[in-house]
Design an enzyme around this catalytic site. Sequence first.
Site, PDB file in Angstrom:
ATOM      1  N   ASP A  29       0.816  -1.205   0.000  1.00 30.26           N
ATOM      2  CA  ASP A  29       0.000   0.000   0.000  1.00 30.26           C
ATOM      3  C   ASP A  29       0.855   1.262   0.000  1.00 30.26           C
ATOM      4  O   ASP A  29       1.933   1.298   0.596  1.00 30.26           O
ATOM      5  CB  ASP A  29      -0.898  -0.013   1.246  1.00 30.26           C
TER       6      ASP A  29
ATOM      7  N   GLU B  67       1.000  -0.632  -5.158  1.00 32.13           N
ATOM      8  CA  GLU B  67       0.015   0.413  -5.409  1.00 32.13           C
ATOM      9  C   GLU B  67       0.812   1.710  -5.542  1.00 32.13           C
ATOM     10  O   GLU B  67       1.119   2.377  -4.555  1.00 32.13           O
ATOM     11  CB  GLU B  67      -0.984   0.532  -4.246  1.00 32.13           C
TER      12      GLU B  67
END
Length: 882
Positions: free
Chosen positions: A551, A604
């Site tokens: 993330d 990401e």
Amino acid sequence: MTPPKKKATAKKAVTKKAAADKAARKKTTGKKAETDKAEGKKTAAEKTAVEKTASRKARAEETSPAGATEAAAAATKAEPEAEETSAAAAAAKEIAATEPVRLPVDASPEAAEPEAAAAAERAAATEPVRLPVDADPEADSDAAPDALVDPDAVVDPAIGPADRERLLRGTHHDPHSVLGAHPVPGGIVFRALRPYARSVTVLSGDLRAELHDDGDGFFSGLLPLTKAPVHRLLVTYESTTVETEDAYRFLPTLGDLDLHLIGEGRHEQLWTVLGARPTTHQGVSGTAFSVWAPNARGVRLAGTFNFWDGTGYPMRSLGSSGVWELFVPGIGEGELYKFDITRPDGSHTLRADPMARRTEVPPATSSVVHASHYEWGDEEWLARRAEIPVHEAPFSVYELHLASWRPGLTYRQLADQLPAYVRDLGFTHVELMPVAEHPFGGSWGYQVTGFYAPTARLGTPDDFKYLVDALHRAGIGVLMDWVPAHFPRDEWALAEFDGRPLYEHEDPLRAAHPDWGTLEFDFGRREVRNFLVANAVYWCEEFHIDGLRVDAVASMLYLDYSREPGQWTPNEHGGRENLDAVAFLQEMNATVYRRSPGVVTIAEESTAWDGVTRATHHAGPSGFGGLGFGLKWNMGWMHDSLEYMSHEPVHRRYHHHEMTFSMVYAYSENYVLPISHDEVVHGKRSLVSKMPGDWWQQRAALRAYLAFMWAHPGKQLLFMGQEFAQGAEWSEAHGPDWWLLDPAYGAEADHRGVRDLVRDLNTVYRAAPALWQRDTDPAGFQWVVGDAAEDNVFAFLRYDAEGSPLLSVSNLSPVVRHDYRLGAPDDVPAWHEVLNTDAAGYGGSGVAHPDPVKPEPQGHHGRPASVRLTLPPLATLWLRPA
């Protein structure tokens, strides 16, 4: 043997002096001991009488509840080792005459040796002799003691005032050097710190010696032994007595190699040496506790086993490693604990274990002692998952939030439903939003405090393993969101863990995350990198996770991320790149791929950083080596395509490039096309609600868009609820609107039709290598027509490794286009429609091609042949060679 006359003299001295000295006894200081020795004020027998009198003193000052510190240890008695008996028996003979020693009823009367007793209890004022570093605390005495040393050489067994103060304040770095058993002039000194205890007795074979109560929970005694025996402690409280091992007789549980690797930041299985580890150490069952806290002045262990009073459980520092360690016998699984850390300023903070493998259910915050007993059944899955590289394999992902997918279900209950549901829909993988422990459910798991513990909201770590195992046995891979970018500021967790910045950067500008009110990890500190790299390995090795979606990579890579000028400092080259974060990500990826074949890491990353999925040893135009990820989320495609679909069809002609621009950079990285949770919350609306028009047009556009996405180069990801056209945004409070699929609901068929399409998309996708085999190879894609903006039409060919094509055609206008001519290869005799999103079964209008479509020799779109198709409204067609 002392001559009879000398015996009688000593005995008489004891009798005459006992009553006179009872109330006047004072502890001998070093100065007084030297004075007494020089002036000859007391005989050995007189001193013995004083010590015997003091040992009878009443313990009226004890006020705490019974058994406060040893209740948990009572259930884990261990039998003394057989070889203790001879030494202990010999010792018992030598000290039988002293008051604190209680012999068995059958002890020989010849054991009464007043002179030996006097020598054993003689006090001197020297500091306690430290145990040599190479001494063995388990060494057993196998013979009677040697001749006693000079009585003037013995020491006061009580802990000196400096050590006493440091232990009480929690600032002692080496409690094992003063507590436990240690050789000193005159014998072996035994010392214990047992707050609230009324008495402490040393047990070893036939030896039973009660220690002197020195006050404040300290107990001590000097026994005329030549070697420290393996001993236990009998601790009496107000209303209970427990027998337990002495925690301060054990060697460290971490070896030199472990400490070296920790210091180098290279311990790839860090969880096996830090945290709480139930184990058998030196033949005794218990739990080894260890924690990295280099700035601490002292660390103590607190938990349910000592009523959260860590006074009696100080940990020892293992030198420059910054690690503190304590093996606690008799403590097992299920116990709650935290570390009581003394900060550099002397204040205390109670912290959860950063390496805890299990936690309490939030909002409770304690760590839980845990050992896994799960037996895996996914050997076949693990053996074949590395056969085909991920970027050359079918890869369609169902993203979900476990806690709200079916609210109220545990890990094991989810294992009964989730694998069957995902398998029925044909997804190859699930992606779990973060499962690591987090205090605030509203963060969806993206503000982690327990990096090594699956959230206790849904069950135990072994329960989570059961879910992963069930998915594997159903043929479904498991990806997990992993959050190494930042952590919350909770005062019981990682923030200023030992009183100073430790896991976060020491520079406040580098530590504070500007967007989320959290703290960023100090990626330049090797121990912090080790903590995170080992954590990535941990999830893959311990929980058989098949991939990590990392993330917020962009926030890690740039020093100026969400920061204004003046709020950040350039790197050593004057640039904005966070070189520490780059090195960390490269190390993490290289380590995971080396240790766990078949695992994939996914970034990401929302910028144009060069080489996210390039190998770490291959430098790019920017001079950096690749970050080493296996895949990257294609955020550009996601934003552009959703922007296009949100326009009314009549206006889409002006935004045609938003659907074609992705092919300009489609092969710059290995991409995933994500329709994730981020796109269906916070006012962004659900996927179907983004589509313009009436309800029929919205569903038709959604179906066409999904088929376009599945045919586009790259892998696919779809968030839960979007597979059946949920109209509302996702909420972690109640999860997907499953009631939309209830047959009693009037519009159930509309939602079921979209779900049926998703199932068929995955079925055809997995059976058509052209759609996934060459996702990263430009030769696997060719435009047929990419500039038909006026018609809102997109057509392209996908090729598999053998050159077999699939034709995808999308008509994103709400009108039927009859006899629409498209260029086609001339080596395909006929095309068969394998998927049509306008099929009546999906809720469409039913415009279809039931018969094979044959190409005509008329060239078109720069190709030698062409086909004429009837394009349904707001629909995508897939055709393969018949």
